[in-house]
Scaffold this motif. Structure first.
Motif, PDB file in Angstrom:
ATOM      1  N   HIS A 150       0.829  -1.198   0.000  1.00  0.00           N
ATOM      2  CA  HIS A 150       0.000   0.000   0.000  1.00  0.00           C
ATOM      3  C   HIS A 150       0.867   1.254   0.000  1.00  0.00           C
ATOM      4  CE1 HIS A 150      -2.816  -2.993   1.594  1.00  0.00           C
ATOM      5  NE2 HIS A 150      -3.753  -2.228   1.093  1.00  0.00           N
ATOM      6  N   LYS A 151       0.329   2.303  -0.618  1.00  0.00           N
ATOM      7  CA  LYS A 151       0.983   3.603  -0.546  1.00  0.00           C
ATOM      8  C   LYS A 151       0.663   4.220   0.811  1.00  0.00           C
ATOM      9  CE  LYS A 151       0.829   4.555  -5.470  1.00  0.00           C
ATOM     10  NZ  LYS A 151       0.421   5.487  -6.516  1.00  0.00           N
ATOM     11  N   VAL A 152       1.657   4.857   1.418  1.00  0.00           N
ATOM     12  CA  VAL A 152       1.443   5.489   2.727  1.00  0.00           C
ATOM     13  C   VAL A 152       1.440   7.012   2.649  1.00  0.00           C
ATOM     14  CG1 VAL A 152       2.231   3.518   4.095  1.00  0.00           C
ATOM     15  CG2 VAL A 152       3.892   5.224   3.298  1.00  0.00           C
ATOM     16  N   LEU A 153       1.855   7.559   1.504  1.00  0.00           N
ATOM     17  CA  LEU A 153       1.796   9.004   1.319  1.00  0.00           C
ATOM     18  C   LEU A 153       0.333   9.431   1.430  1.00  0.00           C
ATOM     19  CD1 LEU A 153       3.221  11.674   0.588  1.00  0.00           C
ATOM     20  CD2 LEU A 153       2.718  11.144  -1.807  1.00  0.00           C
ATOM     21  N   GLY A 154       0.062  10.424   2.251  1.00  0.00           N
ATOM     22  CA  GLY A 154      -1.315  10.865   2.458  1.00  0.00           C
ATOM     23  C   GLY A 154      -1.885  10.359   3.770  1.00  0.00           C
ATOM     24  N   LEU A 155      -1.096   9.569   4.501  1.00  0.00           N
ATOM     25  CA  LEU A 155      -1.515   9.124   5.828  1.00  0.00           C
ATOM     26  C   LEU A 155      -0.799   9.969   6.880  1.00  0.00           C
ATOM     27  CD1 LEU A 155      -1.490   5.237   5.404  1.00  0.00           C
ATOM     28  CD2 LEU A 155      -3.468   6.777   5.391  1.00  0.00           C
ATOM     29  N   MET A 156      -1.302   9.910   8.087  1.00  0.00           N
ATOM     30  CA  MET A 156      -0.730  10.674   9.185  1.00  0.00           C
ATOM     31  C   MET A 156      -0.730   9.794  10.432  1.00  0.00           C
ATOM     32  SD  MET A 156      -2.075  14.355  10.641  1.00  0.00           S
ATOM     33  CE  MET A 156      -3.767  13.834  10.732  1.00  0.00           C
ATOM     34  N   VAL A 157       0.382   9.835  11.172  1.00  0.00           N
ATOM     35  CA  VAL A 157       0.491   9.143  12.447  1.00  0.00           C
ATOM     36  C   VAL A 157       0.067  10.133  13.534  1.00  0.00           C
ATOM     37  CG1 VAL A 157       2.093   8.081  14.092  1.00  0.00           C
ATOM     38  CG2 VAL A 157       2.350   7.653  11.631  1.00  0.00           C
TER      39      VAL A 157
ATOM     40  N   ILE B 164      -3.660   5.883  12.936  1.00  0.00           N
ATOM     41  CA  ILE B 164      -3.402   6.349  11.576  1.00  0.00           C
ATOM     42  C   ILE B 164      -4.649   7.085  11.092  1.00  0.00           C
ATOM     43  CG2 ILE B 164      -2.716   5.670   9.241  1.00  0.00           C
ATOM     44  CD1 ILE B 164      -0.689   4.935  11.540  1.00  0.00           C
ATOM     45  N   ARG B 165      -4.434   8.227  10.472  1.00  0.00           N
ATOM     46  CA  ARG B 165      -5.524   9.021   9.898  1.00  0.00           C
ATOM     47  C   ARG B 165      -5.125   9.469   8.505  1.00  0.00           C
ATOM     48  NH1 ARG B 165      -7.417  13.136  14.704  1.00  0.00           N
ATOM     49  NH2 ARG B 165      -7.944  11.540  16.212  1.00  0.00           N
ATOM     50  N   GLU B 166      -6.111   9.990   7.797  1.00  0.00           N
ATOM     51  CA  GLU B 166      -5.823  10.595   6.513  1.00  0.00           C
ATOM     52  C   GLU B 166      -5.236  11.976   6.770  1.00  0.00           C
ATOM     53  OE1 GLU B 166      -8.085  11.624   2.310  1.00  0.00           O
ATOM     54  OE2 GLU B 166      -9.228  10.808   3.984  1.00  0.00           O
ATOM     55  N   ALA B 167      -4.116  12.273   6.135  1.00  0.00           N
ATOM     56  CA  ALA B 167      -3.473  13.579   6.304  1.00  0.00           C
ATOM     57  C   ALA B 167      -4.192  14.613   5.454  1.00  0.00           C
ATOM     58  CB  ALA B 167      -2.007  13.497   5.891  1.00  0.00           C
ATOM     59  N   PRO B 168      -4.181  15.863   5.890  1.00  0.00           N
ATOM     60  CA  PRO B 168      -4.731  16.923   5.033  1.00  0.00           C
ATOM     61  C   PRO B 168      -3.938  16.972   3.726  1.00  0.00           C
ATOM     62  CG  PRO B 168      -4.261  17.740   7.246  1.00  0.00           C
ATOM     63  CD  PRO B 168      -3.670  16.373   7.149  1.00  0.00           C
ATOM     64  N   MET B 169      -4.645  16.990   2.627  1.00  0.00           N
ATOM     65  CA  MET B 169      -3.999  17.008   1.310  1.00  0.00           C
ATOM     66  C   MET B 169      -4.553  18.179   0.504  1.00  0.00           C
ATOM     67  SD  MET B 169      -1.914  14.427   1.331  1.00  0.00           S
ATOM     68  CE  MET B 169      -1.526  13.924  -0.332  1.00  0.00           C
ATOM     69  N   PRO B 170      -3.787  18.632  -0.484  1.00  0.00           N
ATOM     70  CA  PRO B 170      -4.267  19.735  -1.329  1.00  0.00           C
ATOM     71  C   PRO B 170      -5.523  19.317  -2.100  1.00  0.00           C
ATOM     72  CG  PRO B 170      -2.004  19.095  -1.903  1.00  0.00           C
ATOM     73  CD  PRO B 170      -2.475  18.167  -0.847  1.00  0.00           C
ATOM     74  N   ASP B 171      -6.323  20.302  -2.457  1.00  0.00           N
ATOM     75  CA  ASP B 171      -7.518  20.034  -3.272  1.00  0.00           C
ATOM     76  C   ASP B 171      -7.116  19.296  -4.543  1.00  0.00           C
ATOM     77  OD1 ASP B 171      -9.132  21.271  -1.436  1.00  0.00           O
ATOM     78  OD2 ASP B 171      -9.190  23.187  -2.501  1.00  0.00           O
ATOM     79  N   GLY B 172      -7.896  18.306  -4.901  1.00  0.00           N
ATOM     80  CA  GLY B 172      -7.635  17.549  -6.123  1.00  0.00           C
ATOM     81  C   GLY B 172      -6.683  16.384  -5.933  1.00  0.00           C
ATOM     82  N   ALA B 173      -6.091  16.240  -4.759  1.00  0.00           N
ATOM     83  CA  ALA B 173      -5.183  15.116  -4.516  1.00  0.00           C
ATOM     84  C   ALA B 173      -5.986  13.832  -4.430  1.00  0.00           C
ATOM     85  CB  ALA B 173      -4.406  15.329  -3.221  1.00  0.00           C
ATOM     86  N   ALA B 174      -5.396  12.757  -4.916  1.00  0.00           N
ATOM     87  CA  ALA B 174      -6.070  11.457  -4.892  1.00  0.00           C
ATOM     88  C   ALA B 174      -6.300  11.024  -3.446  1.00  0.00           C
ATOM     89  CB  ALA B 174      -5.224  10.424  -5.623  1.00  0.00           C
ATOM     90  N   LYS B 175      -7.444  10.397  -3.214  1.00  0.00           N
ATOM     91  CA  LYS B 175      -7.750   9.859  -1.887  1.00  0.00           C
ATOM     92  C   LYS B 175      -6.828   8.680  -1.623  1.00  0.00           C
ATOM     93  CE  LYS B 175     -11.241  12.165  -0.217  1.00  0.00           C
ATOM     94  NZ  LYS B 175     -11.149  12.884   1.016  1.00  0.00           N
TER      95      LYS B 175
END
Length: 143
Positions: A44-51, A97-108
């Motif tokens: 799995h990709k982990v970019l976009g997650l937050m500890v 683990i949570r979803e990190a805040p990402m810029p608008d339009g970033a893939a979920k």
């Protein structure tokens, strides 16, 4: 006691009080220790997650924000308390683990199994020590 020695005594107490106030941590911040680690989730990709770290001690000092670390593409993260990547207070924590805040339009990003999202069920535990740098053991998500 004479008036002069009494005044000197009070002057010494006042001076010592000023020194104590001047040398204290006037902003009320709890001391933090630089804390870094790696999040591992095979396949799995982990970019976009937050500890997120949650203290296990109910008597732990209350902080103005959550202790968080945005996960980079390589899985690395640095915990932030007051300032970016400054670390966390010493203590025992449950990591979620949570979803990190990402810029608008970033893939979920895909979230891990539900047990990793809640401090009541997360098996991820970490200890932050009073030392200049804490390199945590890898936090591994399994299905």
């Amino acid at each position: 006691m004479t008036k002069i020695s009494f005044r000197r005594g009070w002057a010494a107490v006042a001076f010592a009080s000023l020194l104590a106030v001047g040398c204290s941590n006037s902003d009320g911040r709890v001391p933090v220790n630089k804390t870094t680690g790696t999040l591992v989730w095979a396949g799995h990709k982990v970019l976009g997650l937050m500890v997120v770290l949650h203290p296990t001690d109910p008597a732990a000092p209350k902080l103005p924000t959550l202790l968080t670390g945005a996960v980079r593409a390589d899985g690395g993260f640095s915990i932030t308390c007051y300032d970016v990547s400054d670390g966390a207070p010493a203590g025992e924590y449950i990591a979620t683990i949570r979803e990190a805040p990402m810029p608008d339009g970033a893939a979920k990003v895909a979230l891990p199994p539900a047990k990793y999202l809640d401090p009541k069920s997360s098996p991820l535990r970490v200890r932050i020590e009073k030392k200049p740098v804490n390199e945590l053991l890898p936090l591994t998500i399994s299905e």
